[in-house]
Scaffold this motif. Structure first.
Motif, PDB file in Angstrom:
ATOM      1  N   TYR A   1       0.834  -1.203   0.000  1.00  0.00           N
ATOM      2  CA  TYR A   1       0.000   0.000   0.000  1.00  0.00           C
ATOM      3  C   TYR A   1       0.873   1.259   0.000  1.00  0.00           C
TER       4      TYR A   1
ATOM      5  N   LEU B   1      -7.546  10.418  10.780  1.00  0.00           N
ATOM      6  CA  LEU B   1      -7.937   9.138  11.391  1.00  0.00           C
ATOM      7  C   LEU B   1      -7.795   8.011  10.368  1.00  0.00           C
TER       8      LEU B   1
ATOM      9  N   CYS C   1      -4.637   7.172   9.208  1.00  0.00           N
ATOM     10  CA  CYS C   1      -3.754   7.997   8.353  1.00  0.00           C
ATOM     11  C   CYS C   1      -2.900   7.165   7.422  1.00  0.00           C
TER      12      CYS C   1
ATOM     13  N   PRO D   1       0.002   5.683   5.518  1.00  0.00           N
ATOM     14  CA  PRO D   1       1.409   6.120   5.392  1.00  0.00           C
ATOM     15  C   PRO D   1       1.655   7.542   5.864  1.00  0.00           C
TER      16      PRO D   1
ATOM     17  N   TRP E   1      -1.379  12.373   3.881  1.00  0.00           N
ATOM     18  CA  TRP E   1      -2.348  13.465   4.027  1.00  0.00           C
ATOM     19  C   TRP E   1      -2.014  14.300   5.270  1.00  0.00           C
TER      20      TRP E   1
ATOM     21  N   VAL F   1      -2.181   0.261  12.464  1.00  0.00           N
ATOM     22  CA  VAL F   1      -1.169  -0.632  11.884  1.00  0.00           C
ATOM     23  C   VAL F   1       0.231  -0.068  12.146  1.00  0.00           C
TER      24      VAL F   1
ATOM     25  N   GLY G   1      -3.610   3.814  17.221  1.00  0.00           N
ATOM     26  CA  GLY G   1      -4.955   3.945  17.781  1.00  0.00           C
ATOM     27  C   GLY G   1      -5.993   3.495  16.778  1.00  0.00           C
ATOM     28  N   THR G   2      -7.228   3.441  17.220  1.00  0.00           N
ATOM     29  CA  THR G   2      -8.320   3.035  16.344  1.00  0.00           C
ATOM     30  C   THR G   2      -9.457   4.044  16.438  1.00  0.00           C
ATOM     31  N   ALA G   3     -10.300   3.997  15.421  1.00  0.00           N
ATOM     32  CA  ALA G   3     -11.459   4.893  15.391  1.00  0.00           C
ATOM     33  C   ALA G   3     -12.454   4.556  16.495  1.00  0.00           C
ATOM     34  N   GLN G   4     -12.409   3.322  16.972  1.00  0.00           N
ATOM     35  CA  GLN G   4     -13.383   2.908  17.986  1.00  0.00           C
ATOM     36  C   GLN G   4     -13.145   3.604  19.319  1.00  0.00           C
TER      37      GLN G   4
ATOM     38  N   TRP H   1      -9.991   9.494   5.606  1.00  0.00           N
ATOM     39  CA  TRP H   1      -9.888   9.309   4.164  1.00  0.00           C
ATOM     40  C   TRP H   1      -9.666   7.838   3.859  1.00  0.00           C
TER      41      TRP H   1
ATOM     42  N   LEU I   1     -14.517  -0.640   8.330  1.00  0.00           N
ATOM     43  CA  LEU I   1     -15.346  -1.002   9.480  1.00  0.00           C
ATOM     44  C   LEU I   1     -16.520  -1.862   9.037  1.00  0.00           C
TER      45      LEU I   1
ATOM     46  N   HIS J   1     -11.136  -5.808  -1.017  1.00  0.00           N
ATOM     47  CA  HIS J   1     -10.135  -4.777  -1.296  1.00  0.00           C
ATOM     48  C   HIS J   1      -8.765  -5.445  -1.294  1.00  0.00           C
TER      49      HIS J   1
END
Ligand SMILES: C[S@@+](CC[C@H](N)C(=O)[O-])C[C@H]1O[C@@H](n2cnc3c(N)ncnc32)[C@H](O)[C@@H]1O
Length: 216
Positions: free
Chosen positions: A7, A39, A41, A43, A46, A63, A82-85, A100, A106, A143
């Protein structure tokens, strides 16, 4: 993530992003007051772009390979695991969240809770920008990196609204050989458009054509 290196190789530079997306992300960020969280992010490209723009921004990703890459390549920018959760932020601490192509991974059953967690951290009047694969139905697909989900723009917008945001702009486009792209821009809390003569582009309207623009 087993294929993080792949990636990074394919998408890890800002030059690999679409000019229309860079215009949207930088324009959105220019209007954000306060700290921005990138969130998921990846690599970190952005995050670096917004840092170079003068934004107070940091990146979060679950990751380790992505966080290590981002820290190594963009040492002036802050990155964390961290995670979005579970966002490590007090309520209302953020000016905006850029997600992005990260919430696409999810399971839809977790999506509303994550949006609620994002909304908790964004101050009233703060911003949200989502990038995603736009499709006619909300379903998973394989994906290249890990399972992702299509989102119809109207359904995603409805969920963003239910979480406490007002959608102010949507974009879709399809480039040859690419999956349809969507973006949703939203503001935390009720939003009043005082300029009735200049409504936001595509505001709240379900997109009549899934492939009317150019693509990611
Ligand atoms: C397709 S990549 C996009 C990365 C980057 N935003 C970009 O545009 O290149 C998806 C990213 O979402 C991250 N991700 C997956 N699940 C996540 C979660 N639950 N919370 C936050 N990020 C997540 C992945 O680790 C990966 O970096």
């Amino acid at each position: 993530m087993a294929r993080a290196d792949e990636y990074i190789e394919l998408f890890g530079s800002i030059q690999a992003t679409h000019p229309t997306d860079r215009e949207l992300v930088t324009r959105w960020a220019a209007g954000v007051q306060g700290r921005i969280l990138d969130l998921g992010c990846g690599p970190g490209q952005w995050t670096q772009l917004l840092h170079a723009q003068g934004c107070d921004v940091y990146g979060v990703d679950p990751v380790a390979a992505f966080v290590e890459h981002a820290r190594g390549h963009f040492p002036d920018v802050s990155y964390a695991h961290g995670t979005a959760q579970h966002l490590d932020e007090p309520a209302g601490a953020l000016g905006g969240v850029l997600a992005w192509y990260s919430l696409i991974h999810l399971p839809p059953t977790e999506f509303d809770d994550v949006l609620t967690e994002v909304a908790r951290c964004v101050r009233p009047g703060g911003g949200l920008l989502l990038g995603f694969f736009e499709g006619p139905t909300n379903e998973p697909f394989d994906h290249a990196i890990v399972t992702a989900h299509w989102w119809p723009i109207a359904e995603l917008s409805a969920r963003v609204t239910r979480a406490g945001f007002t959608v102010t702009e949507t974009q879709t486009r399809t480039d040859p050989g690419r999956r349809p792209h969507g973006a949703v821009v939203a503001v935390r809390g009720p939003h009043i458009n005082h300029d009735q003569t200049a409504p936001h582009r595509d505001q709240m309207a379900p997109d009549p054509s899934p492939a009317h623009d150019t693509g990611r």
